[in-house]
Design a protein around this motif. Structure first.
Motif, PDB file in Angstrom:
ATOM      1  N   THR A  67       0.839  -1.194   0.000  1.00  0.00           N
ATOM      2  CA  THR A  67       0.000   0.000   0.000  1.00  0.00           C
ATOM      3  C   THR A  67       0.874   1.244   0.000  1.00  0.00           C
ATOM      4  O   THR A  67       1.916   1.298   0.662  1.00  0.00           O
ATOM      5  CB  THR A  67      -0.979  -0.005   1.195  1.00  0.00           C
ATOM      6  OG1 THR A  67      -1.796   1.136   1.114  1.00  0.00           O
ATOM      7  CG2 THR A  67      -0.256  -0.016   2.512  1.00  0.00           C
ATOM      8  N   CYS A  68       0.450   2.217  -0.775  1.00  0.00           N
ATOM      9  CA  CYS A  68       1.119   3.511  -0.852  1.00  0.00           C
ATOM     10  C   CYS A  68       0.030   4.575  -0.934  1.00  0.00           C
ATOM     11  O   CYS A  68      -0.758   4.579  -1.878  1.00  0.00           O
ATOM     12  CB  CYS A  68       2.025   3.601  -2.082  1.00  0.00           C
ATOM     13  SG  CYS A  68       3.476   2.553  -1.995  1.00  0.00           S
ATOM     14  N   SER A  69      -0.015   5.464   0.041  1.00  0.00           N
ATOM     15  CA  SER A  69      -1.056   6.485   0.073  1.00  0.00           C
ATOM     16  C   SER A  69      -0.682   7.651  -0.840  1.00  0.00           C
ATOM     17  O   SER A  69       0.414   7.701  -1.399  1.00  0.00           O
ATOM     18  CB  SER A  69      -1.257   6.988   1.500  1.00  0.00           C
ATOM     19  OG  SER A  69      -0.142   7.759   1.894  1.00  0.00           O
ATOM     20  N   LYS A  70      -1.582   8.616  -0.920  1.00  0.00           N
ATOM     21  CA  LYS A  70      -1.320   9.792  -1.747  1.00  0.00           C
ATOM     22  C   LYS A  70      -0.228  10.682  -1.168  1.00  0.00           C
ATOM     23  O   LYS A  70       0.240  11.589  -1.842  1.00  0.00           O
ATOM     24  CB  LYS A  70      -2.610  10.594  -1.940  1.00  0.00           C
ATOM     25  CG  LYS A  70      -3.580   9.913  -2.870  1.00  0.00           C
ATOM     26  CD  LYS A  70      -4.724  10.821  -3.227  1.00  0.00           C
ATOM     27  CE  LYS A  70      -5.614  10.143  -4.246  1.00  0.00           C
ATOM     28  NZ  LYS A  70      -6.721  11.013  -4.651  1.00  0.00           N
ATOM     29  N   LYS A  71       0.171  10.415   0.071  1.00  0.00           N
ATOM     30  CA  LYS A  71       1.286  11.163   0.651  1.00  0.00           C
ATOM     31  C   LYS A  71       2.582  10.884  -0.098  1.00  0.00           C
ATOM     32  O   LYS A  71       3.518  11.679  -0.051  1.00  0.00           O
ATOM     33  CB  LYS A  71       1.476  10.789   2.120  1.00  0.00           C
ATOM     34  CG  LYS A  71       0.355  11.246   3.015  1.00  0.00           C
ATOM     35  CD  LYS A  71       0.603  10.778   4.434  1.00  0.00           C
ATOM     36  CE  LYS A  71      -0.557  11.106   5.325  1.00  0.00           C
ATOM     37  NZ  LYS A  71      -0.355  10.600   6.693  1.00  0.00           N
ATOM     38  N   GLY A  73       2.947  10.748  -3.304  1.00  0.00           N
ATOM     39  CA  GLY A  73       3.015  11.641  -4.461  1.00  0.00           C
ATOM     40  C   GLY A  73       1.923  11.306  -5.449  1.00  0.00           C
ATOM     41  O   GLY A  73       0.916  10.680  -5.100  1.00  0.00           O
ATOM     42  N   ASN A  74       2.146  11.694  -6.684  1.00  0.00           N
ATOM     43  CA  ASN A  74       1.137  11.436  -7.710  1.00  0.00           C
ATOM     44  C   ASN A  74       1.124   9.943  -8.084  1.00  0.00           C
ATOM     45  O   ASN A  74       1.878   9.145  -7.528  1.00  0.00           O
ATOM     46  CB  ASN A  74       1.374  12.328  -8.933  1.00  0.00           C
ATOM     47  CG  ASN A  74       2.704  12.069  -9.610  1.00  0.00           C
ATOM     48  OD1 ASN A  74       3.382  11.093  -9.317  1.00  0.00           O
ATOM     49  ND2 ASN A  74       3.081  12.948 -10.516  1.00  0.00           N
ATOM     50  N   ALA A  75       0.262   9.581  -8.999  1.00  0.00           N
ATOM     51  CA  ALA A  75       0.098   8.174  -9.360  1.00  0.00           C
ATOM     52  C   ALA A  75       1.390   7.559  -9.881  1.00  0.00           C
ATOM     53  O   ALA A  75       1.673   6.384  -9.613  1.00  0.00           O
ATOM     54  CB  ALA A  75      -1.008   8.027 -10.407  1.00  0.00           C
ATOM     55  N   ARG A  78       3.505   6.767  -6.798  1.00  0.00           N
ATOM     56  CA  ARG A  78       2.925   5.662  -6.032  1.00  0.00           C
ATOM     57  C   ARG A  78       3.153   4.336  -6.742  1.00  0.00           C
ATOM     58  O   ARG A  78       3.519   3.339  -6.107  1.00  0.00           O
ATOM     59  CB  ARG A  78       1.422   5.880  -5.814  1.00  0.00           C
ATOM     60  CG  ARG A  78       1.115   6.987  -4.849  1.00  0.00           C
ATOM     61  CD  ARG A  78      -0.335   6.971  -4.416  1.00  0.00           C
ATOM     62  NE  ARG A  78      -1.298   6.980  -5.491  1.00  0.00           N
ATOM     63  CZ  ARG A  78      -1.798   8.065  -6.064  1.00  0.00           C
ATOM     64  NH1 ARG A  78      -1.393   9.266  -5.677  1.00  0.00           N
ATOM     65  NH2 ARG A  78      -2.704   7.965  -7.018  1.00  0.00           N
ATOM     66  N   ASN A  79       2.960   4.305  -8.052  1.00  0.00           N
ATOM     67  CA  ASN A  79       3.169   3.062  -8.798  1.00  0.00           C
ATOM     68  C   ASN A  79       4.638   2.652  -8.794  1.00  0.00           C
ATOM     69  O   ASN A  79       4.957   1.472  -8.668  1.00  0.00           O
ATOM     70  CB  ASN A  79       2.652   3.197 -10.233  1.00  0.00           C
ATOM     71  CG  ASN A  79       1.155   3.224 -10.290  1.00  0.00           C
ATOM     72  OD1 ASN A  79       0.478   2.670  -9.421  1.00  0.00           O
ATOM     73  ND2 ASN A  79       0.615   3.877 -11.300  1.00  0.00           N
ATOM     74  N   LYS A  82       5.335   1.127  -5.380  1.00  0.00           N
ATOM     75  CA  LYS A  82       4.766  -0.222  -5.250  1.00  0.00           C
ATOM     76  C   LYS A  82       5.540  -1.242  -6.075  1.00  0.00           C
ATOM     77  O   LYS A  82       5.756  -2.372  -5.629  1.00  0.00           O
ATOM     78  CB  LYS A  82       3.291  -0.218  -5.644  1.00  0.00           C
ATOM     79  CG  LYS A  82       2.408   0.357  -4.560  1.00  0.00           C
ATOM     80  CD  LYS A  82       0.953   0.127  -4.847  1.00  0.00           C
ATOM     81  CE  LYS A  82       0.455   1.133  -5.832  1.00  0.00           C
ATOM     82  NZ  LYS A  82      -0.998   1.122  -5.990  1.00  0.00           N
ATOM     83  N   PRO A 109       6.623   8.350   2.347  1.00  0.00           N
ATOM     84  CA  PRO A 109       6.837   9.519   1.479  1.00  0.00           C
ATOM     85  C   PRO A 109       8.318   9.866   1.395  1.00  0.00           C
ATOM     86  O   PRO A 109       9.058   9.741   2.372  1.00  0.00           O
ATOM     87  CB  PRO A 109       6.063  10.644   2.181  1.00  0.00           C
ATOM     88  CG  PRO A 109       5.113   9.959   3.097  1.00  0.00           C
ATOM     89  CD  PRO A 109       5.735   8.647   3.466  1.00  0.00           C
TER      90      PRO A 109
END
Length: 133
Positions: A67-71, A73-75, A78-79, A82, A109
């Motif tokens: 899991t990676c939250s929006k904290k 960064g952008n998509a 996050r991708n 992950k 983050p």
């Protein structure tokens, strides 16, 4: 004259649909309830991520979630985070994980996407050792 074979062979045989890679990945946690249960269990922080671990109490294979939250960064960030966590887990989790356990790797983050990959792998190995000691 017959045509010459293509000089570059495909990375994966076309008929298996990438099964060789899927077999190398441990089973993945998919249900939200399993993620929540892991968040209430053991935790071990590292500079690159947070490892949450839970003993399910059965003898099934270990499972892993990411899991990676929006904290983070952008998509794109996050991708990337992950993907790096998935690869570290694929390479190092089978050696340190225990049967019947769930592991969730939570991205941090500014760290998971930019930390050197070798350091992420060392973080995972050390966190597993501490969780199981």
């Amino acid at each position: 004259m017959p045509p010459l074979p293509h000089p570059v062979a495909p990375l994966w045989p076309k008929d298996d649909g990438g099964a060789a890679f899927r077999m190398a990945m441990p089973p993945v946690i998919a249900k939200r309830a399993d993620f929540l249960a892991a968040s209430r269990a053991l935790r071990q922080g590292t500079p690159g991520f947070l490892l949450q671990a839970r003993d399910r109490g059965d003898s099934g294979p270990f499972r892993v979630g990411f899991t990676c939250s929006k904290k983070i960064g952008n998509a794109v960030m996050r991708n990337r985070a992950k993907r790096r966590l998935r690869e570290a887990a694929r390479l190092h989790l089978p050696q340190g994980a225990r049967q019947g356990w769930d592991y969730v790797l939570v991205g941090r983050p500014e760290a998971t996407a930019t930390r050197p990959f070798a350091d992420l792998c060392r973080d995972l190995t050390a966190a597993l050792r501490k969780i199981h000691s």
